[in-house]
Design an enzyme around this catalytic site. Structure first.
Site, PDB file in Angstrom:
ATOM      1  N   THR A  15       0.810  -1.225   0.000  1.00 48.19           N
ATOM      2  CA  THR A  15       0.000   0.000   0.000  1.00 48.19           C
ATOM      3  C   THR A  15       0.840   1.270   0.000  1.00 48.19           C
ATOM      4  OG1 THR A  15      -1.620  -1.222   1.279  1.00 48.19           O
ATOM      5  CG2 THR A  15      -1.834   1.153   1.310  1.00 48.19           C
ATOM      6  N   SER A  61       1.249 -10.451   0.364  1.00 48.06           N
ATOM      7  CA  SER A  61       0.685 -11.808   0.496  1.00 48.06           C
ATOM      8  C   SER A  61       1.353 -12.756  -0.490  1.00 48.06           C
ATOM      9  CB  SER A  61      -0.819 -11.797   0.226  1.00 48.06           C
ATOM     10  OG  SER A  61      -1.433 -10.871   1.059  1.00 48.06           O
ATOM     11  N   THR A 168       4.895  -8.577  15.374  1.00 51.64           N
ATOM     12  CA  THR A 168       3.776  -9.313  14.808  1.00 51.64           C
ATOM     13  C   THR A 168       2.715  -8.295  14.390  1.00 51.64           C
ATOM     14  OG1 THR A 168       2.357 -11.223  15.188  1.00 51.64           O
ATOM     15  CG2 THR A 168       2.602  -9.748  17.036  1.00 51.64           C
ATOM     16  N   GLN A 280       0.840 -19.988  21.504  1.00 55.24           N
ATOM     17  CA  GLN A 280      -0.216 -19.280  20.762  1.00 55.24           C
ATOM     18  C   GLN A 280      -0.489 -17.907  21.378  1.00 55.24           C
ATOM     19  OE1 GLN A 280      -3.824 -21.600  20.689  1.00 55.24           O
ATOM     20  NE2 GLN A 280      -2.788 -23.405  19.889  1.00 55.24           N
TER      21      GLN A 280
HETATM   22  N1  ASP Z   1      -2.135  -6.197   1.394  1.00 56.41           N
HETATM   23  C1  ASP Z   1      -1.107  -5.200   1.561  1.00 56.41           C
HETATM   24  C2  ASP Z   1       0.227  -5.915   1.581  1.00 56.41           C
HETATM   25  O1  ASP Z   1       0.608  -6.478   2.552  1.00 56.41           O
HETATM   26  C3  ASP Z   1      -1.335  -4.418   2.814  1.00 56.41           C
HETATM   27  C4  ASP Z   1      -0.248  -3.394   3.064  1.00 56.41           C
HETATM   28  O2  ASP Z   1       0.375  -2.905   2.141  1.00 56.41           O
HETATM   29  O3  ASP Z   1      -0.026  -3.037   4.210  1.00 56.41           O
HETATM   30  O4  ASP Z   1       0.913  -5.889   0.573  1.00 56.41           O
END
Ligand code: ASP
Length: 344
Positions: A15, A61, A168, A280
């Protein structure tokens, strides 16, 4: 006049690097070649910034080992000529990535600071500018002798610099997206940028940089839950080629005492699968042997992850499996802090 610090900004995606196209109203990837035109505030910083962007920036991701290697190779190529590195990445997997980079680079003498944002840099209410500007300031900061203030991999987000491999992601909505449950912030940004000097890792200035790129990713995170069945656990441990398991247990490292569970663990250990016990819980530490429900785990030789995060345990296990450490030594090597990722 002293020379301005040279900072390398590496954009991997996420982002933070997005800007609004006012015609289409869509978010698009920001052109890092025009960094100073888009963020003129950077001109006021006491450093010189060069930027490199992934050819195809990714949502974090999609992060994987190959991208981690790409990041460390960029750092390796520019290590001598730059004074500090700022890595822009999506926040979703930033704790995994920054932990991995901390293990892949040994004898670090310069700052590597990860940052990102919850809102794009082109958004009116963005958190990206503060995160970026302060991350660059941290990467440029020197002590009274002119040595870099930070000589480890950090993660800067919403006014706090953390040791990256202690972090985290805890929030998908608030600007304060990260926490470091078991280690205090390395720096806090208020009216002044204040470093928590005695919490920073001390560099070994005489040792040469070592970069490791042989990670092994045949591992799994197995999170226990009441009612987990023998069949499921058995099938997991029988996965072809499985080399390591991060076992997310309850509380201070506790697990069911049922015979079938311990038998499966023992069988997996005999096959040479490394099993790391992590909690956990968001904070606190595994303490094998504290309760009856962890005495057997201790006896059969599970590795204690102590107060490591799951993200850091994944990265450390990938790294150590790649180092081909003999089975007899693996447990004691894993249980030692290598980059400040766990308490000793
Ligand atoms: N989905 C985005 C990513 O991790 C969220 C972010 O940029 O913070 O690439």
């Amino acid at each position: 006049m002293t020379k301005k610090p040279e900072i390398l900004l590496i954009y991997t995606g996420g982002t933070i690097g997005m800007i609004k196209d006012y015609e289409s109203k869509a978010l698009k990837v920001f052109d890092f070649d025009h960094l100073y035109e888009n963020i003129p505030e950077l001109n006021q910083l006491e450093c010189h910034i060069e930027s490199i962007s992934f050819e195809n920036p990714i949502d974090s991701s999609n992060m994987n080992i190959n991208y981690w290697i790409a990041i460390v190779e960029i750092i390796e190529q520019h290590y001598e000529s730059k004074d500090g590195f700022v890595i822009l990445s999506g926040s979703d997997t930033m704790s995994y990535t920054s932990s991995a980079i901390s293990f892949m680079i040994e004898n670090l003498n310069k700052p590597i600071i990860f940052t990102g944002s919850q809102l794009p840099i082109g958004d009116l209410r963005t958190d990206a500018k503060e995160n970026l500007i302060t991350a660059i300031q941290i990467a440029s900061a020197v002590d009274k002798n002119g040595f870099p203030m930070v000589t480890e991999v950090g993660l800067y987000f919403e006014y706090k610099l953390y040791r990256a491999n202690r972090t985290t992601k805890i929030n998908a909505e608030q600007f304060e997206a990260f926490t470091s449950p078991n280690y205090p912030p390395l720096a806090e940004s208020g009216v002044h940028l204040k470093f928590n000097k005695n919490k920073l890792l001390r560099p070994d200035r005489n040792s040469k940089l070592v970069v490791r790129k042989k990670l092994i990713d045949n591992l799994i995170i197995l999170k226990l839950f009441p009612g987990i069945t023998e069949q499921i656990v058995k099938n997991i441990f029988e996965i072809h080629g499985l080399k390591g398991v991060i076992l997310e247990t309850y509380g201070s490292g506790n697990a069911p005492t049922e015979k079938w569970f311990l038998t499966l663990l023992k069988k997996a250990l005999r096959k040479g699968i490394c099993i790391v016990d992590v909690t956990q819980c968001i904070g606190g530490s595994v303490m094998l042997g504290q309760y009856e429900t962890s005495i057997e785990l201790q006896k059969i030789g599970l590795i204690s992850g102590k107060d490591i995060t799951t993200e850091s345990a994944v990265a450390k296990l990938m790294y150590l499996l790649g180092e081909k450490i003999p089975n007899s030594e693996f447990k004691s090597v894993f249980e030692k802090p290598l980059r400040g990722e766990m308490s000793s």
